[in-house]
Scaffold this active site. Sequence first.
Site, mmCIF file in Angstrom:
data_model
loop_
_atom_site.group_PDB
_atom_site.id
_atom_site.type_symbol
_atom_site.label_atom_id
_atom_site.label_comp_id
_atom_site.label_asym_id
_atom_site.label_seq_id
_atom_site.Cartn_x
_atom_site.Cartn_y
_atom_site.Cartn_z
ATOM 1 N N CYS A 129 -7.928 -7.109 2.471
ATOM 2 C CA CYS A 129 -7.476 -5.848 3.058
ATOM 3 C C CYS A 129 -8.649 -4.956 3.426
ATOM 4 C CB CYS A 129 -6.559 -5.123 2.086
ATOM 5 S SG CYS A 129 -5.535 -6.243 1.176
ATOM 6 N N THR A 170 0.847 -1.202 0.000
ATOM 7 C CA THR A 170 0.000 0.000 0.000
ATOM 8 C C THR A 170 0.881 1.251 0.000
ATOM 9 O OG1 THR A 170 -1.768 -1.168 1.135
ATOM 10 C CG2 THR A 170 -1.819 1.233 1.245
ATOM 11 N N ASN A 198 -6.376 -10.081 -7.074
ATOM 12 C CA ASN A 198 -6.402 -10.775 -5.780
ATOM 13 C C ASN A 198 -7.751 -11.395 -5.469
ATOM 14 O OD1 ASN A 198 -7.017 -7.897 -5.680
ATOM 15 N ND2 ASN A 198 -7.427 -8.229 -3.523
ATOM 16 N N GLN A 229 0.281 -9.878 -6.410
ATOM 17 C CA GLN A 229 -0.274 -11.237 -6.410
ATOM 18 C C GLN A 229 0.529 -12.221 -7.263
ATOM 19 O OE1 GLN A 229 -2.695 -12.741 -4.698
ATOM 20 N NE2 GLN A 229 -3.088 -10.923 -3.484
#
Length: 387
Positions: free
Chosen positions: A329, A72, A155, A182
């Site tokens: 997330c 992130t 993802n 990923q």
Amino acid sequence: MTEFYLDANAGLPLRAEVAAEWQRVASQAAGNPASLHRAGRRAQGELERAREVVAASLHCASRELVFTSGATEACNLALLGMVRGRAALTGKKQQLLASHAEHPAVLGPLRVLQQEGHRLFLLPIDADGRVDRAALAKALHEQAWDLLAMQWANNETGAVQPIELLADQLPSDTLWFCDSVQGFGKLPFDPALQRADSFVLSGHKFQAPHGIGAWVMREHVFFEAPITGGGHQGGRRPGTESPELAAALALALSLACAEQPEQERSWLHFGADLQAAVLEAFPETVLHHPADGPRLANTYNFGFPGLDGRMLLPALDAEGLAVSAGSACSSGSPEPSAVLLAAGVSEELARASLRISLPPAWNSEQAQLANAALLKTLHRVYEVANR
Ligand code: PLP
């Protein structure tokens, strides 16, 4: 109660050798790598050794590699820094292209840039969460873009994006940022990434500790650092680095890349059993993951029509099964998956969908017990829905 992690992000213990490496560097090179004394130089040596090992796995130069706290942070630094840098250089608002398949870590900074006056266009995705190839080709043909943000793999559905197209079709003056989180450990390295101007990874996706990621930033890209401080890592990510986290990341990544072919075969085997068991018990199940074409072997996404989505995760949790709906997330959020909605799935079905990502080193006994617990729970939740 036995707990089963049908969520590759959940509960994975650090591998013993990775934990030992973390411990070794933390105890033997505990200095601040920016300090000039001997302890600092020892820490700096470990940090730079880890940088070289990670760079070798990523097929990049070690000076292009920046350690971050995770993906992130890396996505935010890369996107804000590249776009603002190019806007300052050209004196123009930027034309940004991305797709609805991107993770919130990418869409978030893109929305910030949009608020700053840059123009953002999102490409449609197909029912598997894959970027529509024709729409991508058309967008690239019709106008010049300053930056394309296109991930390696999704993802939520496991769809691998058509990044191989970019090597031929992306004009050389369009920057490409790739959220490649990923792919590493799940796919063989894709040479198309060598065209990317920037790409990122996250350690906890392949059993490195949480809180460490890596970001590749090519030297030719003009970059305006979004955060300021000391000049660490060439000023791209100021802040004291962690040699022990970097060393653990380097080892976990090397192991994941080396084991990837065998791991992929094992996931395909267990995944096929899982899918067959689900479809046999619940033939009306909708597959949101790609039935064919390139995909992540460990990622499955099932939609269960008519089932009360709100009951699913708590019922599975009560049975000891850790599963995610949507992006892990943002799984604290009750919202249905934005990727499934953009893929044309109804809100009701998106709420009644499960993303299953098989963990590494899954074995037959775990697979049988987890599949049985999953089916049992689904039967119970369907019974309640049909009462
Ligand atoms: N991008 C993708 C595709 C992800 O799956 C994730 C996390 O799941 C992220 C970005 C964010 O990574 P991190 O948790 O390291 O911030």
